[in-house]
Design a protein around this motif. Structure first.
Motif, mmCIF file in Angstrom:
data_model
loop_
_atom_site.group_PDB
_atom_site.id
_atom_site.type_symbol
_atom_site.label_atom_id
_atom_site.label_comp_id
_atom_site.label_asym_id
_atom_site.label_seq_id
_atom_site.Cartn_x
_atom_site.Cartn_y
_atom_site.Cartn_z
ATOM 1 N N VAL A 226 48.714 47.519 41.692
ATOM 2 C CA VAL A 226 47.471 46.822 41.347
ATOM 3 C C VAL A 226 46.569 47.813 40.629
ATOM 4 O O VAL A 226 46.357 48.931 41.112
ATOM 5 C CB VAL A 226 46.759 46.267 42.600
ATOM 6 N N LEU A 227 46.013 47.411 39.483
ATOM 7 C CA LEU A 227 45.069 48.224 38.730
ATOM 8 C C LEU A 227 43.773 47.438 38.571
ATOM 9 O O LEU A 227 43.783 46.303 38.074
ATOM 10 C CB LEU A 227 45.642 48.568 37.350
ATOM 11 N N ILE A 228 42.659 48.043 39.002
ATOM 12 C CA ILE A 228 41.348 47.388 38.936
ATOM 13 C C ILE A 228 40.444 48.254 38.073
ATOM 14 O O ILE A 228 40.194 49.417 38.400
ATOM 15 C CB ILE A 228 40.756 47.209 40.345
ATOM 16 N N VAL A 229 39.932 47.708 36.968
ATOM 17 C CA VAL A 229 39.138 48.494 36.012
ATOM 18 C C VAL A 229 37.929 47.691 35.532
ATOM 19 O O VAL A 229 37.846 46.471 35.729
ATOM 20 C CB VAL A 229 40.000 48.923 34.800
ATOM 21 N N ASN A 230 36.985 48.398 34.907
ATOM 22 C CA ASN A 230 35.858 47.792 34.190
ATOM 23 C C ASN A 230 35.031 46.835 35.042
ATOM 24 O O ASN A 230 34.515 45.826 34.541
ATOM 25 C CB ASN A 230 36.358 47.052 32.940
ATOM 26 N N GLY A 231 34.903 47.119 36.345
ATOM 27 C CA GLY A 231 34.052 46.294 37.197
ATOM 28 C C GLY A 231 34.751 45.155 37.898
ATOM 29 O O GLY A 231 34.087 44.339 38.557
ATOM 30 N N GLY A 232 36.057 45.056 37.804
ATOM 31 C CA GLY A 232 36.785 44.014 38.526
ATOM 32 C C GLY A 232 36.836 44.289 40.020
ATOM 33 O O GLY A 232 36.533 45.396 40.476
ATOM 34 N N CYS A 233 37.233 43.284 40.792
ATOM 35 C CA CYS A 233 37.293 43.411 42.256
ATOM 36 C C CYS A 233 38.630 42.898 42.767
ATOM 37 O O CYS A 233 39.149 41.886 42.294
ATOM 38 C CB CYS A 233 36.170 42.628 42.918
ATOM 39 N N GLY A 234 39.169 43.597 43.753
ATOM 40 C CA GLY A 234 40.397 43.165 44.401
ATOM 41 C C GLY A 234 40.223 43.147 45.902
ATOM 42 O O GLY A 234 39.649 44.072 46.482
ATOM 43 N N TYR A 235 40.710 42.102 46.549
ATOM 44 C CA TYR A 235 40.615 41.943 47.993
ATOM 45 C C TYR A 235 42.028 41.689 48.533
ATOM 46 O O TYR A 235 42.632 40.651 48.237
ATOM 47 C CB TYR A 235 39.692 40.773 48.356
ATOM 48 N N LEU A 236 42.560 42.650 49.272
ATOM 49 C CA LEU A 236 43.923 42.570 49.788
ATOM 50 C C LEU A 236 43.885 42.458 51.305
ATOM 51 O O LEU A 236 43.181 43.224 51.974
ATOM 52 C CB LEU A 236 44.743 43.790 49.383
ATOM 53 N N THR A 237 44.668 41.541 51.870
ATOM 54 C CA THR A 237 44.765 41.356 53.314
ATOM 55 C C THR A 237 46.239 41.251 53.698
ATOM 56 O O THR A 237 46.972 40.426 53.138
ATOM 57 C CB THR A 237 44.026 40.083 53.761
ATOM 58 N N GLU A 238 46.667 42.109 54.591
ATOM 59 C CA GLU A 238 48.047 42.099 55.106
ATOM 60 C C GLU A 238 49.067 42.194 53.970
ATOM 61 O O GLU A 238 50.100 41.536 53.990
ATOM 62 C CB GLU A 238 48.297 40.842 55.946
#
Length: 479
Positions: A226-238
């Motif tokens: 997973v690559l998160i750039v330029n102000g993006g958001c990632g939410y990972l659970t389990e």
């Protein structure tokens, strides 16, 4: 399940008489192409006893798609194992563009849906596509798309999701496939498998774009899972992010970019398990970061980069459990940093780098439990440092260590070392160097180095004179 009656060859009208029911109460639309098995298409709800109108649409020989309206739902069925073009779907959906239908369900029946851009041009929503493969360049401006049991085909370029709201359920991305999310897209993934790509598995590309993943696997991607750039958001659970072949498991880059992960596993990635840089932020709760092959479990680089770790386990990583570098800042609570193969449990390096750790364990690392150098600072409270050659080291001018109510023990060297004009405060601590000598409890080396002692080893009635202490000329110990 109740079996469908086979229809005669040739044209097969889709009428109410073709609707059959299963034991589970789902309604199915049955039709037969010349030389093909029965095609089934599930509506969103049971039609038992309904008075809703069903419009007939002829299924002609040679067609790959058929469509029917049932109440507010449009159902499309595809010829099994066929190659269906987006233009075919648009042709059939256009027949319902002026009706009251508000939902579309497409059962691919193992077919491949191919074309340039999947775009919501008729404003039928939600749109559900299931049971097949998707080979399109782009999903654009669809506000409620549901993909169930869909495989993303091998592609030379990533599949783009632009300005859309998409939910993946039980889907797979394999081979050279990958996803790029942008322009405010909101993507939800449940029980999905993203593996083996020739680039990053999923890219969250800009501000306002979010990825929500639950119980997903990101594995064996060439670069990042997973690559998160330029102000993006990632939410990972389990989720599990593992075996990235050339880079980190997850990378979070640029101001405003953020990763939140709960009860996730980051393991056996080539570089770091999770890396934040250039102002990115990571928040991890009850995660495992293990067996990073070249770097550390978690790394924070650059001024403005932030990390919060609670109840996380960092173990068997090649360099250190956690490294904070070049102005990054981190907080650890209730974490365990153990069994680092080459370096330390926690390492703080560079001007402006800061770490606060509470109720943490730094044990059985190769070199040191905790190391702060290069004008950095570390604060430890109620922590345990043991099983390493050196328990704690603070070195270089401008570096500061504040140690409160900690147990510090080494197995082959010095319990605590302050060097090269560093400053350190030890309060209510127990320090034990390796025995027999040459291990010492405390070493102060270099002119300008100062250590303040308050109630150190006091629980056993020991005072500073009974510490196994070494002070070089120019160094100071104040109690």
């Amino acid at each position: 399940m109740t079996h469908m009656m086979e229809q005669p060859m040739g044209s097969c009208p889709l009428t109410r008489e073709n609707l059959k029911r299963t034991d589970s109460g789902d309604a199915f639309l049955a039709g037969k192409w010349p030389g093909e098995k029965v095609c089934k298409c599930s509506p969103a709800a049971s039609l038992a006893g309904t008075s809703k109108k069903v419009d007939s649409v002829d299924m002609k020989a040679g067609e790959d798609v058929t469509a029917v309206q049932m109440g507010d739902t449009v159902l499309l069925g595809c010829r099994p194992q066929s190659l269906v073009q987006l233009s075919d779907l648009r042709h059939h959906l256009s027949k319902f563009s002026k009706c009251r239908a508000t939902k579309v369900s497409i059962d691919l029946n193992g077919a491949i849906l191919s074309g340039g851009c999947l775009r919501s041009s008729i404003h039928l929503s939600p749109l559900t596509i299931k049971n097949g493969a998707l080979d399109v360049d782009e999903i654009n401006s669809i506000k409620n798309l549901i993909l169930e049991q869909i495989q993303i085909q091998d592609r030379e370029q990533p599949m783009k999701i632009v300005g859309s709201s998409v939910k993946f359920v039980g889907c797979g991305v394999s081979g050279s496939g990958s996803l790029v999310l942008s322009k405010g897209s909101e993507v939800t993934m449940k029980r999905c498998d993203i593996r083996g790509g020739l680039r990053d598995g999923v890219v969250v590309a800009d501000a306002g774009t979010t990825l929500h993943a639950k119980r997903c696997l990101f594995s064996k991607c060439k670069r990042m899972g997973v690559l998160i750039v330029n102000g993006g958001c990632g939410y990972l659970t389990e989720c599990e992010v593992s075996n990235s072949r050339e880079c980190d498991g997850v990378r979070v880059k640029d101001p405003g970019s953020r990763l939140e992960a709960k009860t996730c596993v980051f393991q056996r990635n080539f570089a770091a398990g999770v890396l934040a840089c250039n102002g990115g932020r990571i928040d991890l709760v009850k995660c495992q970061l293990t067996e990073s092959r070249q770097l550390s479990g978690a790394e924070l680089h650059d001024k403005g980069t932030r990390g919060n770790f609670r109840d996380c386990d960092f173990s068997y990583n090649h360099e250190s459990g956690v490294i904070v570098h070049s102005g990054g800042r981190a907080k650890l609570l209730g974490c365990s940093c153990e069994m680092s193969v080459d370096r330390c449990g926690l390492e703080v390096v560079g001007k402006g780098s800061q770490v606060e750790a509470g109720e943490c364990t730094f044990a059985d690392n190769k070199l040191m439990g905790v190391r702060a150098v290069g004008s950095s600072s570390v604060t430890l409270q109620d922590c345990r440092l043991e099983g390493s050659i050196r328990g704690l080291e603070v070195a270089d001018r401008g570096s500061m260590g504040t140690i409160v109510r900690c147990l510090i023990r080494s197995i082959g060297g010095v319990g605590v070392a302050a060097e090269k004009e560093a400053l350190m405060s030890l309060r209510d601590c127990e320090i034990r160097g390796a025995k027999p000598k040459p291990g010492r409890d405390l070493e102060v080396r270099g002119g300008g180095t100062e250590v303040w002692l308050t109630r150190v080893n006091s629980k056993k009635g020991l005072n500073r004179k009974k510490l196994d202490l070494f002070v070089e000329p120019g160094g100071r110990v104040i109690s």
